[in-house]
Design a protein around this motif. Structure first.
Motif, PDB file in Angstrom:
ATOM      1  N   ASP A   2       0.858  -1.188   0.000  1.00 50.99           N
ATOM      2  CA  ASP A   2       0.000   0.000   0.000  1.00 50.99           C
ATOM      3  C   ASP A   2       0.892   1.235   0.000  1.00 50.99           C
ATOM      4  O   ASP A   2       1.493   1.573   1.020  1.00 50.99           O
ATOM      5  CB  ASP A   2      -0.910  -0.008   1.233  1.00 50.99           C
ATOM      6  CG  ASP A   2      -1.831   1.204   1.275  1.00 50.99           C
ATOM      7  OD1 ASP A   2      -2.036   1.823   0.211  1.00 50.99           O
ATOM      8  OD2 ASP A   2      -2.324   1.532   2.376  1.00 50.99           O
ATOM      9  N   LEU A   3       0.993   1.885  -1.147  1.00 51.58           N
ATOM     10  CA  LEU A   3       1.789   3.104  -1.266  1.00 51.58           C
ATOM     11  C   LEU A   3       0.879   4.261  -1.675  1.00 51.58           C
ATOM     12  O   LEU A   3       0.152   4.147  -2.666  1.00 51.58           O
ATOM     13  CB  LEU A   3       2.896   2.944  -2.305  1.00 51.58           C
ATOM     14  CG  LEU A   3       4.019   1.956  -1.996  1.00 51.58           C
ATOM     15  CD1 LEU A   3       4.999   1.898  -3.158  1.00 51.58           C
ATOM     16  CD2 LEU A   3       4.746   2.352  -0.715  1.00 51.58           C
ATOM     17  N   ILE A   5      16.089   2.185 -12.033  1.00 55.61           N
ATOM     18  CA  ILE A   5      14.949   1.514 -11.401  1.00 55.61           C
ATOM     19  C   ILE A   5      13.672   2.161 -11.922  1.00 55.61           C
ATOM     20  O   ILE A   5      13.572   3.388 -12.023  1.00 55.61           O
ATOM     21  CB  ILE A   5      14.992   1.627  -9.865  1.00 55.61           C
ATOM     22  CG1 ILE A   5      16.256   0.977  -9.300  1.00 55.61           C
ATOM     23  CG2 ILE A   5      13.754   0.990  -9.235  1.00 55.61           C
ATOM     24  CD1 ILE A   5      17.391   1.937  -9.116  1.00 55.61           C
ATOM     25  N   LEU A   6      12.694   1.341 -12.272  1.00 57.65           N
ATOM     26  CA  LEU A   6      11.380   1.818 -12.707  1.00 57.65           C
ATOM     27  C   LEU A   6      10.327   1.335 -11.728  1.00 57.65           C
ATOM     28  O   LEU A   6      10.427   0.238 -11.187  1.00 57.65           O
ATOM     29  CB  LEU A   6      11.047   1.298 -14.104  1.00 57.65           C
ATOM     30  CG  LEU A   6      12.067   1.544 -15.213  1.00 57.65           C
ATOM     31  CD1 LEU A   6      11.619   0.853 -16.496  1.00 57.65           C
ATOM     32  CD2 LEU A   6      12.256   3.029 -15.447  1.00 57.65           C
ATOM     33  N   MET A   7       9.276   2.151 -11.530  1.00 54.25           N
ATOM     34  CA  MET A   7       8.153   1.760 -10.679  1.00 54.25           C
ATOM     35  C   MET A   7       6.838   2.124 -11.361  1.00 54.25           C
ATOM     36  O   MET A   7       6.712   3.207 -11.941  1.00 54.25           O
ATOM     37  CB  MET A   7       8.223   2.433  -9.302  1.00 54.25           C
ATOM     38  CG  MET A   7       9.331   1.926  -8.402  1.00 54.25           C
ATOM     39  SD  MET A   7       9.251   2.629  -6.718  1.00 54.25           S
ATOM     40  CE  MET A   7       7.741   1.856  -6.084  1.00 54.25           C
ATOM     41  N   HIS A   8       5.870   1.212 -11.274  1.00 51.73           N
ATOM     42  CA  HIS A   8       4.520   1.426 -11.810  1.00 51.73           C
ATOM     43  C   HIS A   8       3.495   0.920 -10.810  1.00 51.73           C
ATOM     44  O   HIS A   8       3.667  -0.153 -10.226  1.00 51.73           O
ATOM     45  CB  HIS A   8       4.313   0.641 -13.118  1.00 51.73           C
ATOM     46  CG  HIS A   8       4.829   1.328 -14.338  1.00 51.73           C
ATOM     47  ND1 HIS A   8       4.142   2.331 -14.972  1.00 51.73           N
ATOM     48  CD2 HIS A   8       5.971   1.150 -15.046  1.00 51.73           C
ATOM     49  CE1 HIS A   8       4.831   2.736 -16.043  1.00 51.73           C
ATOM     50  NE2 HIS A   8       5.951   2.032 -16.093  1.00 51.73           N
ATOM     51  N   ARG A   9       2.407   1.656 -10.651  1.00 51.70           N
ATOM     52  CA  ARG A   9       1.263   1.168  -9.883  1.00 51.70           C
ATOM     53  C   ARG A   9       0.427   0.254 -10.776  1.00 51.70           C
ATOM     54  O   ARG A   9       0.170   0.561 -11.935  1.00 51.70           O
ATOM     55  CB  ARG A   9       0.397   2.327  -9.391  1.00 51.70           C
ATOM     56  CG  ARG A   9      -0.868   1.862  -8.659  1.00 51.70           C
ATOM     57  CD  ARG A   9      -1.802   3.024  -8.357  1.00 51.70           C
ATOM     58  NE  ARG A   9      -1.291   3.853  -7.301  1.00 51.70           N
ATOM     59  CZ  ARG A   9      -1.439   3.607  -5.995  1.00 51.70           C
ATOM     60  NH1 ARG A   9      -2.108   2.521  -5.608  1.00 51.70           N
ATOM     61  NH2 ARG A   9      -0.950   4.412  -5.095  1.00 51.70           N
ATOM     62  N   ILE A  38      -1.075  -3.821  -6.296  1.00 51.57           N
ATOM     63  CA  ILE A  38       0.226  -4.356  -6.715  1.00 51.57           C
ATOM     64  C   ILE A  38       1.081  -3.225  -7.284  1.00 51.57           C
ATOM     65  O   ILE A  38       0.577  -2.326  -7.958  1.00 51.57           O
ATOM     66  CB  ILE A  38       0.045  -5.455  -7.779  1.00 51.57           C
ATOM     67  CG1 ILE A  38      -0.870  -6.570  -7.254  1.00 51.57           C
ATOM     68  CG2 ILE A  38       1.397  -6.015  -8.218  1.00 51.57           C
ATOM     69  CD1 ILE A  38      -0.315  -7.349  -6.091  1.00 51.57           C
ATOM     70  N   TRP A  39       2.378  -3.278  -6.976  1.00 53.73           N
ATOM     71  CA  TRP A  39       3.338  -2.361  -7.582  1.00 53.73           C
ATOM     72  C   TRP A  39       4.379  -3.167  -8.342  1.00 53.73           C
ATOM     73  O   TRP A  39       4.795  -4.240  -7.902  1.00 53.73           O
ATOM     74  CB  TRP A  39       4.028  -1.497  -6.524  1.00 53.73           C
ATOM     75  CG  TRP A  39       3.190  -0.321  -6.115  1.00 53.73           C
ATOM     76  CD1 TRP A  39       2.178  -0.303  -5.215  1.00 53.73           C
ATOM     77  CD2 TRP A  39       3.307   1.008  -6.624  1.00 53.73           C
ATOM     78  NE1 TRP A  39       1.635   0.948  -5.123  1.00 53.73           N
ATOM     79  CE2 TRP A  39       2.315   1.784  -5.972  1.00 53.73           C
ATOM     80  CE3 TRP A  39       4.145   1.626  -7.550  1.00 53.73           C
ATOM     81  CZ2 TRP A  39       2.149   3.145  -6.230  1.00 53.73           C
ATOM     82  CZ3 TRP A  39       3.978   2.986  -7.812  1.00 53.73           C
ATOM     83  CH2 TRP A  39       2.985   3.732  -7.160  1.00 53.73           C
ATOM     84  N   GLY A  44      11.191   6.755   0.886  1.00 51.83           N
ATOM     85  CA  GLY A  44      10.565   7.157   2.140  1.00 51.83           C
ATOM     86  C   GLY A  44       9.517   6.222   2.693  1.00 51.83           C
ATOM     87  O   GLY A  44       8.706   6.632   3.529  1.00 51.83           O
ATOM     88  N   TYR A  45       9.535   4.954   2.284  1.00 49.74           N
ATOM     89  CA  TYR A  45       8.517   4.015   2.764  1.00 49.74           C
ATOM     90  C   TYR A  45       9.148   2.736   3.309  1.00 49.74           C
ATOM     91  O   TYR A  45       8.670   1.627   3.072  1.00 49.74           O
ATOM     92  CB  TYR A  45       7.526   3.689   1.638  1.00 49.74           C
ATOM     93  CG  TYR A  45       6.728   4.893   1.216  1.00 49.74           C
ATOM     94  CD1 TYR A  45       5.687   5.382   2.011  1.00 49.74           C
ATOM     95  CD2 TYR A  45       7.048   5.578   0.046  1.00 49.74           C
ATOM     96  CE1 TYR A  45       4.982   6.502   1.632  1.00 49.74           C
ATOM     97  CE2 TYR A  45       6.338   6.697  -0.340  1.00 49.74           C
ATOM     98  CZ  TYR A  45       5.306   7.160   0.452  1.00 49.74           C
ATOM     99  OH  TYR A  45       4.597   8.283   0.089  1.00 49.74           O
ATOM    100  N   ALA A  46      10.203   2.903   4.060  1.00 47.27           N
ATOM    101  CA  ALA A  46      10.893   1.749   4.645  1.00 47.27           C
ATOM    102  C   ALA A  46      10.012   1.005   5.640  1.00 47.27           C
ATOM    103  O   ALA A  46      10.228  -0.184   5.901  1.00 47.27           O
ATOM    104  CB  ALA A  46      12.180   2.201   5.328  1.00 47.27           C
TER     105      ALA A  46
END
Length: 563
Positions: free
Chosen positions: A221-222, A242-246, A251-252, A285-287
């Protein structure tokens, strides 16, 4: 004996269904088929559905008993959604997906570039929508299952291919053993590791890059928007990307580049994946967020294509024909365009409406498209995964300068997939007025959509054959033009006439569109009455006229359907 897995694939969000295998013992002896499609991925299924829409039956065989594992192809473009509208699954895709239009690039904790994909009132679909590939395949399979012209065979693995005189003979393995299957045309849509391509001994041309990426789907959950995020040379993965997609369903997707020389098997070990995903989450920032791994894999960037997609009676499409890097969402999106193009070219040859020269055109157009994509994607790939020390120095210079110099930031642009324009197609009319238009889609371009009202768009009226858009202020299409239309239809050519005028019913037109506002005329550069556009069955423009007459319409149809 082929024994596909009957164990549902693991997933935290998708319920895999095991389908029953097709067994020869439960069916009548097999006659020769018109078309057999090997592979049930994006390009193969779109090919099947478009063939059926044009009245051509086919058999689809796949070695598996369930859809593919993992998100794989995730981001689908507007043009892909327009193609999926043609095959009837756009509403399910829209309901299942997350639309988006912004991409962000970060370096040293600073956003250095923000991409905004164009979007306006005339667009039915967003520039991009994220839907996991399992859902897309499920929707396409359901559409195939509902179509009586498509014979879908789960658990059927092609183990032998032999070209004969005018047809192809296959040996297909199943859970009860093998059977023979003959087909006039074989479509190889069996993916990047195409067994058919290997059986024919065909080699691809292009480049394979050394850089490898781990792709991982995690449930987490981001509180972040549905936007693409690219992180360059972070401290935890120096020099890499690094790439990120919702994705839907919480799911990420993370794609992270591996250091040079790292063993992919080592990189997929749970402890390695955990350490790197934890590091990425800590960096943004979501450790403190907990997560679960759904699926992971490794891929490398390749820019390869067969030089010819037609080999006697075997036709290649999708990843079996070319291998493209995912940067710019080119894989499945290109496959949809391949499938739509192949289907209409093949259907018109099967039905005797054109000679096999039309298939040569399919190959020429789609090979050219693949090479255009390779040229563009190669630029993105060399920026994302520099293949040499020189490219590394150039990329590092851009990264450093981008912190303070705005002029270099557009170099981060990932060159999003777009539909190829068949500007130099042999099917384009040489006797039309293309060069005289000041605006509107030109030769080989896809159509422009136009919003006509609430949930009402121009492309809703097109498809299923050739479309003649006829602009007029009168209440009838001229008889001379209708004579050409009737003669074409008498030969079996699907030709739909769409009358575009001030709102009155236009006699002779199959459909009439009210354009009293001039919105369509404006988008298509039409300034007078009697103008017209001819669209191929894949909706690309093959002729346009400021003033259409019967002779030039006939010439355009003759050019588009070589005999």
């Amino acid at each position: 004996m082929h024994l596909p897995s009957t164990e549902p694939r693991f997933s935290l969000y998708y319920d895999y269904k095991i389908h029953q295998p097709w067994l020869a013992s439960q069916h009548a002896p097999q006659d020769r088929k018109q078309v057999v499609i090997v592979g049930a991925g994006p390009s193969g299924l779109v090919t099947a559905l478009e063939l059926a829409r044009l009245g051509v039956s086919c058999v689809v065989v796949t070695a598996e008993l369930q859809v593919s594992q993992g998100s794989r192809a995730l981001a689908f473009t507007r043009r892909s959604m327009e193609i999926l509208q043609q095959v009837g699954i756009d509403e399910r895709m829209t309901e299942a997906g997350l639309p988006w239009r912004f991409g962000n690039s970060y370096y040293r904790g600073k956003r250095v570039f923000r991409m905004e994909a164009p979007y306006d009132v005339n667009d039915r679909f967003y520039p991009l929508i994220n839907v996991q590939q399992q859902y897309m395949e499920e929707f396409l399979h359901d559409a195939c299952k509902a179509n009586p012209l498509i014979d879908f065979r789960w658990g059927n693995k092609v183990v032998q291919v032999e070209q004969k005189e005018g047809y192809v003979e296959l040996v297909v393995d199943t859970p009860e053993g093998t059977y023979s299957l003959e087909t006039q045309w074989l479509v190889a849509a069996d993916g990047g590791r195409s067994g058919i391509r290997a059986a024919l001994g065909l080699e691809m041309e292009g480049t394979s890059y050394e850089g490898k990426f781990v792709i991982a789907d995690i449930k987490i959950d981001l509180p972040l928007p549905t936007e693409r995020m690219a992180f360059f040379a972070p401290e935890w993965n120096p020099g890499n990307t690094i790439l990120m997609h919702r994705e839907p369903h919480g799911i990420w997707r993370l794609d992270y580049q591996l250091p040079e020389g790292e063993d992919p098997d080592e990189a997929l070990k749970p402890e390695s994946i955990k350490a790197r995903i934890d590091a990425q989450l800590a960096m943004i920032g979501y450790a403190d967020k907990t997560w679960e791994l759904d699926w992971c894999s490794v891929y490398s960037a390749r820019t390869l294509t067969l030089p010819d997609y037609v080999h006697d009676n075997i036709l290649f499409t999708g990843d079996a024909a070319h291998l493209l890097p995912i940067f710019g969402v080119r894989g499945a999106n290109t496959g949809f365009q391949d499938g739509q193009s192949l289907a209409w070219h093949l259907a018109f040859v099967v039905k005797g409406l054109a000679s096999r020269k039309l298939l040569e055109n399919y190959s020429a157009e789609r090979v050219t498209a693949a090479r255009e994509i390779i040229e563009e994607a190669g630029k993105s790939t060399r920026f994302m995964t520099p293949p040499s020390r020189g490219f590394h120095l150039l990329r590092d210079a851009v990264l450093s300068l981008s912190l303070t110099q705005a002029f270099v930031r557009p170099l981060y642009h990932w060159r999003t997939s777009r539909p190829h324009e068949y500007t130099h197609s042999a099917l384009n009319s040489m006797g039309d007025d293309n060069a005289l238009f000041q605006a509107g889609p030109a030769h080989g371009a896809p159509p422009k959509n136009v919003r006509l009202g609430a949930d009402n768009y121009l492309l809703d009226y097109l498809g299923g054959g050739f479309d003649l858009l006829y602009f007029t202020q009168n209440q009838t299409v001229p008889e001379s033009i209708m004579t050409v239309v009737r003669q074409a239809r008498a030969k079996g050519i699907p030709l739909n006439v769409v009358g575009i005028g001030p709102g009155l019913e236009i006699a002779g037109a199959d459909k009439t569109i009210n354009d009293a506002s001039g919105a369509i005329r404006g988008c298509y550069g039409v300034n007078n009455h009697g103008a017209a556009y001819l669209l191929r069955p894949d909706q690309h423009i093959c002729a346009r006229w400021i003033n259409l007459d019967a002779m030039r319409l006939q010439m355009a149809l003759n050019t588009a359907l070589p005999q």
